[in-house]
Design a protein around this motif. Structure first.
Motif, PDB file in Angstrom:
ATOM      1  N   MET A  62      68.530 109.975  -9.060  1.00  0.00           N
ATOM      2  CA  MET A  62      68.700 109.131 -10.224  1.00  0.00           C
ATOM      3  C   MET A  62      67.711 107.971 -10.134  1.00  0.00           C
ATOM      4  O   MET A  62      67.532 107.374  -9.082  1.00  0.00           O
ATOM      5  CB  MET A  62      70.138 108.621 -10.258  1.00  0.00           C
ATOM      6  N   HIS A  63      67.095 107.670 -11.230  1.00  0.00           N
ATOM      7  CA  HIS A  63      66.110 106.604 -11.266  1.00  0.00           C
ATOM      8  C   HIS A  63      66.748 105.329 -11.803  1.00  0.00           C
ATOM      9  O   HIS A  63      67.641 105.367 -12.633  1.00  0.00           O
ATOM     10  CB  HIS A  63      64.919 107.002 -12.144  1.00  0.00           C
ATOM     11  N   ILE A  64      66.243 104.206 -11.347  1.00  0.00           N
ATOM     12  CA  ILE A  64      66.805 102.914 -11.727  1.00  0.00           C
ATOM     13  C   ILE A  64      66.743 102.697 -13.239  1.00  0.00           C
ATOM     14  O   ILE A  64      67.642 102.078 -13.813  1.00  0.00           O
ATOM     15  CB  ILE A  64      66.141 101.748 -10.948  1.00  0.00           C
ATOM     16  N   GLU A  65      65.708 103.242 -13.876  1.00  0.00           N
ATOM     17  CA  GLU A  65      65.593 103.065 -15.324  1.00  0.00           C
ATOM     18  C   GLU A  65      66.827 103.609 -16.041  1.00  0.00           C
ATOM     19  O   GLU A  65      67.257 103.064 -17.056  1.00  0.00           O
ATOM     20  CB  GLU A  65      64.333 103.759 -15.868  1.00  0.00           C
ATOM     21  N   GLU A  66      67.411 104.678 -15.503  1.00  0.00           N
ATOM     22  CA  GLU A  66      68.598 105.281 -16.097  1.00  0.00           C
ATOM     23  C   GLU A  66      69.845 104.429 -15.861  1.00  0.00           C
ATOM     24  O   GLU A  66      70.816 104.530 -16.596  1.00  0.00           O
ATOM     25  CB  GLU A  66      68.831 106.680 -15.512  1.00  0.00           C
ATOM     26  N   MET A  67      69.811 103.584 -14.831  1.00  0.00           N
ATOM     27  CA  MET A  67      70.974 102.780 -14.458  1.00  0.00           C
ATOM     28  C   MET A  67      70.941 101.363 -15.016  1.00  0.00           C
ATOM     29  O   MET A  67      71.968 100.712 -15.095  1.00  0.00           O
ATOM     30  CB  MET A  67      71.079 102.696 -12.924  1.00  0.00           C
ATOM     31  N   GLU A  68      69.757 100.876 -15.379  1.00  0.00           N
ATOM     32  CA  GLU A  68      69.609  99.464 -15.731  1.00  0.00           C
ATOM     33  C   GLU A  68      70.571  98.999 -16.809  1.00  0.00           C
ATOM     34  O   GLU A  68      71.209  97.957 -16.674  1.00  0.00           O
ATOM     35  CB  GLU A  68      68.168  99.161 -16.136  1.00  0.00           C
ATOM     36  N   GLY A  69      70.684  99.757 -17.891  1.00  0.00           N
ATOM     37  CA  GLY A  69      71.570  99.353 -18.990  1.00  0.00           C
ATOM     38  C   GLY A  69      73.012  99.241 -18.549  1.00  0.00           C
ATOM     39  O   GLY A  69      73.713  98.272 -18.884  1.00  0.00           O
ATOM     40  N   THR A  70      73.455 100.219 -17.774  1.00  0.00           N
ATOM     41  CA  THR A  70      74.829 100.207 -17.271  1.00  0.00           C
ATOM     42  C   THR A  70      75.060  99.022 -16.351  1.00  0.00           C
ATOM     43  O   THR A  70      76.053  98.298 -16.484  1.00  0.00           O
ATOM     44  CB  THR A  70      75.130 101.525 -16.515  1.00  0.00           C
ATOM     45  N   ILE A  71      74.135  98.804 -15.418  1.00  0.00           N
ATOM     46  CA  ILE A  71      74.274  97.692 -14.472  1.00  0.00           C
ATOM     47  C   ILE A  71      74.214  96.355 -15.206  1.00  0.00           C
ATOM     48  O   ILE A  71      74.999  95.445 -14.927  1.00  0.00           O
ATOM     49  CB  ILE A  71      73.210  97.785 -13.363  1.00  0.00           C
ATOM     50  N   ASP A  72      73.305  96.228 -16.163  1.00  0.00           N
ATOM     51  CA  ASP A  72      73.220  94.992 -16.952  1.00  0.00           C
ATOM     52  C   ASP A  72      74.548  94.710 -17.642  1.00  0.00           C
ATOM     53  O   ASP A  72      75.016  93.561 -17.667  1.00  0.00           O
ATOM     54  CB  ASP A  72      72.103  95.081 -17.991  1.00  0.00           C
ATOM     55  N   GLY A  73      75.168  95.756 -18.191  1.00  0.00           N
ATOM     56  CA  GLY A  73      76.465  95.588 -18.859  1.00  0.00           C
ATOM     57  C   GLY A  73      77.555  95.131 -17.895  1.00  0.00           C
ATOM     58  O   GLY A  73      78.382  94.274 -18.225  1.00  0.00           O
TER      59      GLY A  73
END
Length: 162
Positions: free
Chosen positions: A1-12
């Motif tokens: 999994m790449h961080i780009e895919e996680m950023e939105g979720t983590i930001d939320g």
């Protein structure tokens, strides 16, 4: 999994709990719940967003036993190895699960990420020893046969879907 895919979720998640240092544990818990572990890239991203060092965040993540830096299966099986369970052969149940799932003390998660097998010091259900916990549900008076049947039931119910 790449961080780009996680950023939105983590930001939320960070937005929900805030950037205060006192929110770090809760943020890590939420991220782990979402991904079933704490990916290294996610920890680095959180450290940057929370303005703390990566080493400090890794220290927190490795200090607490409930956090995992390794991917876990959809079904986490915890085999109690406390005194009451141990004397009632919980180790044999653990070995049977390892055989059934083709796992061992080094490889604890199946290749399809359906199962992870762990041992825990105590599940607090000594009167029901030996005890196995699967995703928070306690199964007492466990036997080798019951343990294997639980695995087979989960496999039938999951149809191999993660």
């Amino acid at each position: 999994m790449h961080i780009e895919e996680m950023e939105g979720t983590i930001d939320g998640i960070i937005e929900t709990y805030g950037r205060e240092k006192s929110s770090i544990i809760t943020i890590l818990q939420e991220v782990q719940e979402k991904y079933r572990y704490l990916p290294k890239e996610a920890l680095e991203y959180i450290a940057e967003k929370m303005d703390i060092s990566s080493s400090k965040l890794f220290g927190i993540a490795t200090f607490y036993e409930n956090f995992s830096l390794e991917p876990k299966g959809k079904y986490v099986i915890k085999v109690c190895d406390g005194t009451a369970c141990h004397v009632r052969n919980s180790n044999q149940i653990l070995e049977a699960l390892y055989r059934e799932l083709e796992l061992n003390s080094e490889k604890r998660t199946t290749d399809d990420f359906l199962f992870t097998v762990e041992t825990v010091s105590c599940l607090g259900a000594c009167g029901l020893a030996p005890v196995v916990n699967i995703n928070g549900k306690v199964y007492g008076n466990m036997t080798l046969e019951k343990a294997i049947e639980l695995i087979q039931e989960i496999r039938r119910g999951s149809d191999g879907k993660n």
